[in-house]
Structure formats: C-alpha cells, structure tokens
Design an enzyme around this catalytic site. Structure first.
Site, PDB file in Angstrom:
ATOM      1  N   ASP B  91       7.400   6.112  -6.849  1.00  0.00           N
ATOM      2  CA  ASP B  91       7.955   5.511  -7.801  1.00  0.00           C
ATOM      3  C   ASP B  91       6.643   5.312  -8.770  1.00  0.00           C
ATOM      4  OD1 ASP B  91       6.926   3.348  -7.177  1.00  0.00           O
ATOM      5  OD2 ASP B  91       9.165   2.493  -6.743  1.00  0.00           O
ATOM      6  N   ASP B 270      17.258   7.622  -3.267  1.00  0.00           N
ATOM      7  CA  ASP B 270      16.645   6.626  -2.243  1.00  0.00           C
ATOM      8  C   ASP B 270      17.305   5.249  -2.426  1.00  0.00           C
ATOM      9  OD1 ASP B 270      15.446   5.963  -5.192  1.00  0.00           O
ATOM     10  OD2 ASP B 270      14.688   4.572  -3.955  1.00  0.00           O
TER      11      ASP B 270
END
Lengths: 377, 377
Positions: B91, B270
C-alpha cells in the site's frame, strides 16, 4: 520397554542405544525438547517431526494446573490431546513445585503448595503424582522426589535423600496396585538425589537402584551448584548406575555439558535452554551463540546460520531475524527456537554417528576444546 | 504485467483471471494475506506456500519505520529480505498515516505525522511514498491517497478526492523519471476515493482511470461507513472500472463482503481479519465463526474444523486449541491464523472453480444466504 545397547565407545563411557516404546523408538544419546504445558513453545508437532525429535517432555505440575487431569483423561492422554504420537516423558511435578510455586509445607506425607497462577492450594503426594502421570499417559514417568536448591546445607540434602527413598517406595506401591489407564505400558524411572555430596549420592544410588527396572535418572543437578562439582558428581554417579538401562540427566543443559555427560555414559537429556534462550534471541550455531538482537546485525544479510542442517539456517538473514525480534514478530521466536532445537538434536545425531564410527573420544574432546572459547556453549 | 481474463460468469460480473508478474502468477479472484511489517503474523514463508498464498501485502508505513528503507534496499528489496519469492503488493502508507499515527498537518504537499512507535516526526509526500515503495520493491505499488474516515462530511471527502487526483499525477511523474531499483517491473495502481458519495466516486473514477494502466483500486471503504452503503458504492463504482484490468477492493473484509464484491466484478482483496481475528481466538469455518476461547470447548475433543482443507483442522481438537489460548501458547495463535487464512484462500479457490464451471451465481447466492445467519461472516 526395551533398551538395546548397539555400540559402546572404547575410550569413554559413551554408548549408542535404542529405547523401544509403544509410541516408537528413541535413539540414544537423545535430547528431549521440553513441552511444558502440552506444547513445545512456538512449535507444532509437524515442526518437531521435521527436526527429528524422537521424544518430548511434559511437565506434570503445569499440566495438572492446566488443562487438568479431567481434560487429559477425557482426551485419552497427552499423546491424543496434543497430537504428538511419538514417545513422551513426564517429570513428577516435584521440581516445579519446589522451584515455581509458593511452598506451604513439606512433610513426609507430601508437599503443600500454592499455584503460581492463582495462589490456589494443592497437595502433591507420591501417590497423587503417580495418579496424575497415569492420566497424562506418558511412556516414561518419573518418581516423585524432593529436590533442594544446589546451595543447600548437607542436613537438608540428606533429609531430601531419605525422603526421596521413602517416596520412591510409595510411588512403586501405588503403581503396583493401579493399572495403566490406556492401552500401553508406562515405565517408572527413579531419581537419584544427593546434590554434590558423594556420600549422599552413593546412599541415594544404593537405595533407589533396586527400583530401577527400565531406566534411572540423576536429579538435583544444574540447580545452582558449581559447574565442576556438577561434572564431578555426574562422573562419580554414573559409575554406579546399571549398565543395561538408559541413564537420564535431568534438566542439563549447555551443549558442552551434554558432551561431557555422554562421555560419562549418560543417555538422555532435557533442558529448556534451546527454546528459552531462543525466545530471548540467542541462537546456538556451530560457531557459537549468536545474540541476534544485537544492533550490529541490522545490515548483515548473511544467513542466520550457514552451518545449520535446518533449511531456515540459510533461508533467513541475520538482518531479517534481528528485524523480527525488533518488531516482536512471532516468526522470530519460531526461527530461533527451531534452529536451536535443530542444533541440539543434530548434536545428538553427530554424537551417535561418532560413537558408531569409533571416533567419539577424539571428536568430543576437540569439540569441548572449541566450545570452551564460545560463550554460552 | 499482464492480466488475462480466462472466464466470465454469465449472470454476475464475476470473472476468473491470471495476473502475471515477474515473481509468479496470481489467479483471480485472489485474497492477499497481510504481512504488515515484512511477515504475515505468526506465519513462515513455507506456511504461506503450504496454504497456496499467491501474493502477500506489505505496509509501506510500517516498513518505512522498521526496518527502514536503507535495510530494505541493502537486502535487495522485500522479497529477498523476507524470503517470500512470490508476488508482493504494497500500500502507499496513506491509510496507516491517517489511521495509526498522530497527524500534524495535511496539506497539498503531503502529510506530516508522528510515528505511533516513538513520536518521531515524518513527512510523506506522493514522491516519497513512491521512493519508499521503489526501495521495498513490491510487484504492485499503490498511489499515495488521502483516505478520510467513513463518517466524514461531504466537504472533507471532496477535498480528499481532489487532493488524491493531484497526488496521483505526482506519483505518476515521479515514477516516469525514477527507474526501477531492481531487475523487475513495478506497476502502479491508482486508488479511487469518494466515500459513499456517488458523485464524488464518479469524479474520482473519471480523474484517475486515465492513470490506470495495469490495475485499479477502490479505497476508502470499510472505514466505518454503513454496510449497505458500502456495498452500494462497490456496485456503483465497478461499473465504471476498466474491464481488462484487475480491480482491487482495499481492506475488505468479511467472507460475505468478498463474495458480494466478486459478484460485482472485484478481483483482489486484502484484510487483516483472518489473522487478527485468529489471534483473538475467532476461527472461520464453513459452519460459522468458532470462538475457541469459550469455556464450552474445554472438554470438546472433536476436530477444531472438520471442514478445513488444512490438515490441522482435523489434527487438533477444540479442547486442545482452547487450552493453547488459555495458556497463551504461540501454537494456538499459529493454528487459528493458519486455519483462517486457509479458509479465505480456499474460499477464493471455490469461487474460481464455480466461475469456471458456470455455477457461480447460484452457488454464491446460496452461500450468502447461509452466511447471513452466521455471526462474523
């Protein structure tokens, strides 16, 4: 249970044996990983099999407190409870009662103590220790003994020796009249006490050897006494032990202590050192102990232990394992525990190979010389 | 990076694809276990391979703080550092900066924050997020976005949408002029913001889709907004997303949310739920979530999850796993995390199979009906 001595070293008292139990065979000399409360800390049964553990130890004191004998009995014994289908040995609970709990009263009857968890009151007698161990269902169970600290005065040690003999008789009687709970044999090992006093050791040996049918243990060592005195006592005691039975040195210890004891005819060991030290970030390698939390490893991308036979030794770098400890990641504890147990179990494998090949004397002396210069070994 | 759509469901927007990266192929729909600080909590790379994980996620914010980009660069990137040689996605650090750290100042320039570990001051800009992600070396990297809480007012959400577009352009420019550090491609996914406001979502989609070359993500969901509004926004947004690229729904979620989103054309997920809930003793099974710490399991010797495809589901009993949690034994956390991730990954495998066989619509509807009555699913 059967014990077959396969080869004896010519120059030392070292020997290779096979101990046959209902749950499998154990090659000796052997090291038993400690599975305190029903699990070897951080490890799964698969992990233990993958590093070739042949037998693990369970602690009666801990298992009695949690999950308790009702649960263990309900499961059909510890093997079924924790899915470890190979041999198990349980201690008698004596050592932990003396070292962990708050003691309230020791008498010939037994030991009154308070749980280290919640302060609840309990009484362990020799009979009750046998009953708990029956329910746990280990292949090898230990006699209930009194284990005074290593720096105790002679009178206290003497009292413990006499009491241990009395308790031995009661353990024996209880087992004679109370059959196995599960469909396999449980054998009882007496525990020799006497600290580092040769006369008291001699007395304990004489009194307990008659109860030794399948194996025997030396207790009360590595409990705070001086190292040379400990080694001296091992050497002294092993000369009197039955030759055709496995000899178990309880709670010992450092890799060099194991090698020394094997030279003196010891066959079995257990110790929390590989797992406990591992969880503290100390990793046993053939080149010495690595304190992996050290800042100097921050940018060291070399393998954590190139000498390890475990694949993780080469798979992970010092930098990565240090990072895992730094962030309190469980994988770090697992890697260190696994590599340490693998080191201990592989050390026993190397011992057995050298005894078999007749090279144990020179190999072990050279190893002891090397280890002398390695802190923590 | 190449994305091949292998089959499409006739009645829903569900589809099967293959995402090809230098570190291996990913079958979609896929679930990515979260490896926050360079390790999926409690798990080793072998463990992840054994449950067929195909890609894991790393958190830029955490990895930047520890071990830091110098160490990651020295190791040759995260794949080499943590020995996970399959695909990785990172991320941008944005979400954690907003949710974990103490924010000092948000401006068009970037975000000033204090570390949640030691209070040290840092500045993340779009350019710096790209630089950190270059050093981490994930196969898929994410644009630096502003992610306001789910209950934010429209003006705040709007500001975040506009800023996210500006930052997207700067991420793109930085990557155009700064080549890869390692010998493989890193592709950038934009992140659509706009909370549950359809007009703002639409605007974010229009402004960011031009930057979507290999894949695109929906961010700013499952951050506190109402569940139906979340689902509604997923359905609304996916209609506008490029069809030939993987669509990634960030940080979602519960098994039923995954199924719902896949019906609407989402390909990647996720979430910390399987590992975090596992460590809290909540185990996902086909029959619902098992709260394994519950006293009622004390004497329940039935398998922890007979429906699991992982061997541990049958190997360990509910009583034993409850005991492991009761004594704070790491193996308990491992068993729960492993079974949960195995459940999520197997759920994706079942999804892919049903899409392939043309039975996804009815199968997923019936599963959603079942899950509706299961707490936590």
């Amino acid at each position: 249970m059967e014990f077959i001595i396969e080869s004896k070293d010519k120059n030392t008292s070292g020997r290779n044996g096979i101990l046959k139990t209902k749950h499998g065979e154990i090659e000796t000399p052997t090291f038993m990983p400690v599975g305190t409360v029903g699990a070897v800390k951080t490890m799964s049964p698969d992990d233990l099999r993958s590093i070739h553990a042949q037998i693990i130890l369970g602690n009666t004191y801990h298992l009695y407190l949690r999950p308790g004998i009702e649960v263990l009995n309900g499961a059909g014994g510890l093997h079924k409870f924790n899915s470890w289908n190979k041999p198990i040995l349980t201690d008698s609970g004596g050592f932990q009662v003396f070292s962990l709990s708050k003691l309230n009263k020791i008498s010939d009857d037994g030991v009154e103590f308070q749980s280290h968890l919640d302060g609840s009151r309990h009484l362990f007698t020799p009979e009750f220790s046998m009953e708990i161990q029956r329910n746990i269902g280990a292949d090898i169970i230990m006699a209930f003994d009194e284990c005074p600290p290593g720096d105790s005065e002679r009178e206290i040690v003497k009292k413990a020796v006499l009491r241990t003999t009395k308790w031995m008789k009661r353990c024996h009687s209880w087992l004679e009249t109370n059959k196995e709970l599960y469909d396999y044999e449980q054998v009882l090992f007496p525990i020799i006490q006497g600290s580092i006093d040769h006369n008291l050791r001699r007395r304990s040996l004489e009194e307990l050897i008659p109860f030794s049918k399948c194996g025997i243990a030396l207790g009360g060592l590595a409990v705070g006494e001086e190292k040379n005195a400990m080694r001296d006592t091992i050497q002294f005691s092993t000369e009197f032990l039955p030759h055709n039975q496995p000899r178990y040195l309880m709670g010992v210890g450092k890799p060099s202590d194991l090698i020394y004891a094997i030279r003196n005819g010891i066959d079995m060991f257990d110790c929390v050192m590989p797992t406990r030290n591992g969880r503290n970030g100390n990793i046993f390698t053939e080149n010495g102990v690595l304190s992996i939390k050290n800042h100097k490893f921050k940018n060291d991308f070399s393998p954590i232990d190139e000498t390890s036979i475990h694949p993780w030794g080469k798979e992970f770098s010092k930098s990565y394992v240090r990072h895992l400890f730094n962030i309190n990641e469980i994988l770090g504890l697992r890697i260190a525990s696994t590599l340490n147990l693998s080191f201990y179990l592989n050390l026993m494998e190397r011992v057995r190979k050298n005894i078999r090949l007749g090279s144990f004397d020179s190999w072990s002396l050279s190893l002891l010389r090397e280890m002398k210069n390695m802190k923590g070994m």
